[in-house]
Design an enzyme around this catalytic site. Structure first.
Site, PDB file in Angstrom:
ATOM      1  CG  ASP A  12      -2.064   0.969   1.094  1.00  0.00           C
ATOM      2  OD1 ASP A  12      -2.407   1.344  -0.046  1.00  0.00           O
ATOM      3  OD2 ASP A  12      -2.617   1.375   2.130  1.00  0.00           O
ATOM      4  CG  HIS A  29      -0.488   2.313  -9.295  1.00  0.00           C
ATOM      5  ND1 HIS A  29      -0.703   1.876  -8.010  1.00  0.00           N
ATOM      6  CD2 HIS A  29      -1.590   3.056  -9.617  1.00  0.00           C
ATOM      7  CE1 HIS A  29      -1.868   2.326  -7.572  1.00  0.00           C
ATOM      8  NE2 HIS A  29      -2.425   3.060  -8.528  1.00  0.00           N
ATOM      9  CG  LEU A 123       9.550 -16.776  -4.134  1.00  0.00           C
ATOM     10  CD1 LEU A 123       9.619 -16.705  -2.600  1.00  0.00           C
ATOM     11  CD2 LEU A 123       9.873 -15.403  -4.715  1.00  0.00           C
TER      12      LEU A 123
HETATM   13  C1  IPE Z   1      -5.393  -2.752  -0.108  1.00  0.00           C
HETATM   14  O1  IPE Z   1      -5.097  -1.398  -0.266  1.00  0.00           O
HETATM   15  C2  IPE Z   1      -5.319  -3.438  -1.430  1.00  0.00           C
HETATM   16  C3  IPE Z   1      -4.000  -3.495  -2.031  1.00  0.00           C
HETATM   17  C4  IPE Z   1      -2.864  -3.073  -1.525  1.00  0.00           C
HETATM   18  C5  IPE Z   1      -3.959  -4.112  -3.321  1.00  0.00           C
HETATM   19  P1  IPE Z   1      -6.242  -0.287  -0.353  1.00  0.00           P
HETATM   20  O2  IPE Z   1      -5.535   0.998  -0.472  1.00  0.00           O
HETATM   21  O3  IPE Z   1      -7.196  -0.637  -1.417  1.00  0.00           O
HETATM   22  O4  IPE Z   1      -6.955  -0.453   1.046  1.00  0.00           O
HETATM   23  P2  IPE Z   1      -7.872   0.563   1.863  1.00  0.00           P
HETATM   24  O5  IPE Z   1      -8.936   1.062   0.927  1.00  0.00           O
HETATM   25  O6  IPE Z   1      -6.976   1.671   2.311  1.00  0.00           O
HETATM   26  O7  IPE Z   1      -8.391  -0.241   3.004  1.00  0.00           O
HETATM   27  C1  IPE Z   2      -1.732   0.216  -3.350  1.00  0.00           C
HETATM   28  O1  IPE Z   2      -1.492   1.576  -3.362  1.00  0.00           O
HETATM   29  C2  IPE Z   2      -1.918  -0.345  -4.739  1.00  0.00           C
HETATM   30  C3  IPE Z   2      -3.307  -0.722  -5.060  1.00  0.00           C
HETATM   31  C4  IPE Z   2      -4.286  -0.765  -4.212  1.00  0.00           C
HETATM   32  C5  IPE Z   2      -3.586  -1.071  -6.439  1.00  0.00           C
HETATM   33  P1  IPE Z   2      -2.690   2.627  -3.331  1.00  0.00           P
HETATM   34  O2  IPE Z   2      -3.066   2.937  -4.737  1.00  0.00           O
HETATM   35  O3  IPE Z   2      -3.790   2.160  -2.462  1.00  0.00           O
HETATM   36  O4  IPE Z   2      -1.948   3.859  -2.679  1.00  0.00           O
HETATM   37  P2  IPE Z   2      -2.569   4.883  -1.627  1.00  0.00           P
HETATM   38  O5  IPE Z   2      -3.052   4.074  -0.454  1.00  0.00           O
HETATM   39  O6  IPE Z   2      -3.663   5.611  -2.313  1.00  0.00           O
HETATM   40  O7  IPE Z   2      -1.408   5.751  -1.270  1.00  0.00           O
HETATM   41 MG    MG Z   3      -4.160   2.369  -0.474  1.00  0.00          MG
END
Ligand code: IPE
Ligand code: IPE
Ligand code: MG
Length: 243
Positions: A12, A29, A123
């Site tokens: 995240d 990303h 792995l």
């Molecule tokens: C969880 O992250 C999903 C992934 C890292 C793929 P999110 O950013 O979607 O989670 P919330 O919305 O903060 O709970």
């Molecule tokens: C996690 O990073 C990746 C996915 C959920 C695809 P986020 O896109 O949720 O990044 P933040 O949480 O908005 O910083």
């Molecule tokens: Mg996120």
């Protein structure tokens, strides 16, 4: 006993990493893909045999369509460019999650990458795409109850064993669950498999996560004492010797 650790990571913080730099979320990303490569290539040296990465949750469909589309595009590029490297590193790739809603081009790349890496034994890399733990458990329950004779109500024992079989037979339970990006929640990831996982939350944004962060996470994991409902090892010994 399974050999090797199962580490799961909620990757995240990509969006915030980019926003703080005045960049579009997509740049985060993209930078996140490099972090995946670093972690995948370093993991076996730390005794990690199973690595499950959360890349796209079933709730991520709520994001703007262009972000979702770009993420899938990046995943395709990752699979296409990385398959050779994964093979070289002895990684076997498996995608977990729903497949019925993914775009065909991505599905094709997934099939190709999974086939090409099927022999990897160093792995086992599992990437969760359109994944929801609740959905996975719900489907496993439906399968388990369908397999039982209709007149036999499933006892908690039987159902529990069937679920454990369906959910952890191959990958085993999670030993260490890491979430980057500062939030302290599971966001519907591996709920069953993490029943006794050690949880580690770090403020590091995923694109910044590197081999030393993984080293530090494993060092922290090794300092923890896992008791699985028992008593601390020292206490167990003193109870023994007092007998
Ligand atoms: C969880 O992250 C999903 C992934 C890292 C793929 P999110 O950013 O979607 O989670 P919330 O919305 O903060 O709970
Ligand atoms: C996690 O990073 C990746 C996915 C959920 C695809 P986020 O896109 O949720 O990044 P933040 O949480 O908005 O910083
Ligand atoms: Mg996120």
């Amino acid at each position: 006993m399974r050999k090797g650790l199962h580490v799961a990571i909620i990757m995240d913080g990509n969006g915030r990493w980019a926003t703080w730099r005045g960049l579009p979320r997509m740049a985060g990303h993209r930078a996140g893909v490099a972090a995946v490569r670093r972690v995948v290539e370093h993991a076996p040296a730390l005794g990690i045999r199973w690595l499950t990465l959360y890349a796209f949750s079933s709730d991520n469909w709520r994001r703007p369509a262009d972000e979702v589309e770009s993420i899938f595009w990046l995943m395709r590029a990752y699979l296409r460019l990385e398959t050779g490297r994964l093979r070289q590193h002895g990684a076997r790739l498996e995608i977990i999650g729903r497949r019925d809603r993914l775009p065909n081009l991505l599905l094709r790349e997934i099939g190709h990458a999974e086939n090409a890496t099927a022999e990897g034994s160093r792995l086992h890399l599992r990437i969760a795409i359109d994944y929801s733990s609740r959905d996975t458990i719900t489907r496993a329950v439906a399968r388990a109850t369908n397999a039982l004779p209709p007149d036999q109500p499933p006892s908690a024992d039987v159902l529990g064993r069937m679920l454990a079989q369906a959910l952890t037979a191959e990958s085993g339970e999670v030993d260490l669950l890491i979430r980057t990006g500062g939030e302290k929640r599971l966001s519907d990831f591996l709920l069953w498999e993490s029943a006794y996982a050690e949880l580690l939350f770090t403020d590091r944004m995923w694109p910044d996560f590197d081999a030393t962060d993984l080293d530090a996470a494993l060092a922290e994991f090794n300092r923890r004492e896992r008791r699985f409902g028992g008593v601390p090892v020292a206490t167990a010994h003193s109870v023994e010797s007092a007998r």
